[in-house]
Scaffold this motif. Structure first.
Motif: not given
Length: 440
Positions: A190, A194, A324, A326-328, A331, A350, A353-354, A357
């Motif tokens: 991650c 980033q 996606r 990275c989002n997984t 989590e 978080e 990610l926002s 997107k």
């Protein structure tokens, strides 16, 4: 008067003394005067090489000795850390990795002048001040694979209760220590994504900006229209007696790179149908450094010719897929992390990610707008797709413009310089007393 040599003697003796406070320093200075310090009061002239001084010296004003020490004390040399490989003890060891893999990990360890706690701090706190992103990338690429960790774990469990158990070799110990960092693989993935996401997005944005700028200039740039108008006018004049080519309403763009082949009657002189000098005289700054080139720069046109909208779409699709993933991972890390290790990872990722997107959505819109602008430009110049192409490609369209702009700029620079020289000559003729040409 005091000999210069005496200061050296005082300095040597002072080095042997403990540090003195302000009162002690004053007392020491007062009682440590040399025997001849009162000579100037007794009417004796100072000898050559002597300095005048007054003993006892006046009591110094209040001195901030903390500041004095800070200014003149020798800076402590930071301890140079040993390579990480030297911090792991080695005797008779157990090797579980193959030779090539063990050598690769060993080379990495030797290059890391870090403690394992530095690496753990960087990963858990997303702090790359001590451990940079390049190092994190190397650690991630050399991390232990699942089959390797199974062998390492199996050996550690089997030798746990044995008194004479052989320790693991250095590379195996290193991989085990990395694996002990909470969620090492997911966190580093991650962090690295980033750091590279913005670079990938910026690269796409720069290319789209070039495309938009070139398309806008070619379609609505006044100077571009003037140059093309001059090409048409000179072409019609030269073809005036030709019934098929004379007095044409326009011309195809593919003739632009061929204009350099039109020869004049003067030997070794090539002019692109003469539009260059006329376009320069249309410029108020002709002959000056501030004179602007009327066409898009050849370098911009070359870059535009190398771009493909299919590649842009593939890059954005790949970024969306990686986002996606990275989002997984975020989590997963948040789900299994303890309360002590959850922050600041959770909030920072978080937020990233926002924002990522949102940036991707903007880029997709910009790509669509640029593609539409390019297709409108091809219709404006009535350029048709080549056989095998669904639509006109940037390479087909901008290659023609690149060749023409490269030739045009060479002539434009020569003409601009010639105009400058003519202007200087006129100034000399108007002011014969000056006796020299103005600096160009």
């Amino acid at each position: 008067a005091m000999p210069l040599k005496y200061f050296g003697d005082c300095y040597k003796s002072a080095r042997k003394r403990p540090f003195l406070n302000q009162d002690q320093l004053y007392t020491w200075a007062a009682v440590s005067q040399p025997p001849h310090s009162m000579e100037h009061f007794e009417g004796r002239a100072p000898l050559p090489g002597h300095l005048k001084t007054l003993w006892p010296p006046p009591r110094p004003p209040d001195v901030n000795f903390e500041e004095f020490v800070e200014l003149f004390s020798k800076t402590a040399v930071k301890e140079k850390k040993k390579p990480l490989s030297d911090t792991i003890t080695k005797s008779k060891v157990v090797k579980l990795l193959n030779n090539k893999r063990s050598q690769a990990v060993g080379i990495l360890m030797s290059s890391l002048h870090l403690d394992m706690k530095d690496i753990q701090h960087a990963i858990l706190n997303l702090d790359n001040t001590v451990v940079d992103l390049e190092t994190l990338q190397a650690l991630y690429e050399n991390r232990a694979q699942q089959d390797e960790m199974e062998k390492i774990d199996k050996h550690i469990k089997s030798s746990k209760d044995k008194d004479n158990a052989k320790p693991l070799d250095k590379p195996e110990q290193f991989l085990f220590q990395l694996h002990q960092i909470p969620n090492f693989s997911g966190r580093v993935f991650c962090i690295l994504f980033q750091s590279t996401f913005s670079e990938w997005l910026s690269s796409i944005l720069r290319k789209l900006d070039i495309l938009q700028r070139v398309c806008t200039t070619l379609q609505s740039g006044q100077c571009v229209m003037q140059v093309l108008g001059l090409v048409l006018a000179f072409g019609n004049f030269m073809n005036g007696g030709n019934r098929t080519r004379g007095q044409a309403d326009g011309f195809n763009l593919d003739i632009l790179p061929k204009l350099k082949d039109v020869k004049s009657s003067v030997s070794d002189t090539t002019r692109a149908l003469g539009p260059v000098p006329y376009s320069l005289w249309l410029e108020e700054d002709a002959g000056r450094e501030t004179c602007l080139y009327p066409l898009p720069e050849p370098q911009d046109l070359f870059q535009a010719s190398q771009m493909k909208f299919e590649d842009f779409q593939k890059d954005l699709t790949r970024l969306k897929k990686d986002l996606r993933a990275c989002n997984t991972e975020v989590e997963k890390v948040c789900k299994v992390s303890s309360e002590d290790h959850l922050q600041p990872f959770k909030d920072k990722m978080e937020e990233f990610l926002s924002q990522a997107k949102s940036d991707l959505e903007i880029q997709e819109t910009q790509l669509s707008d640029t593609h539409k602008l390019f297709l409108e430009l091809t219709v404006f110049y009535q350029v048709k797709a080549k056989m095998g192409e669904k639509e006109v490609s940037p390479h087909t369209f901008f290659s023609v413009w690149h060749d023409f702009s490269s030739d045009f700029k060479d002539l434009w620079k020569k003409e601009n310089k010639m105009i400058l020289q003519e202007s200087c000559l006129k100034l000399v003729l108007q002011n014969p007393k000056s006796g020299h040409l103005p600096a160009s």
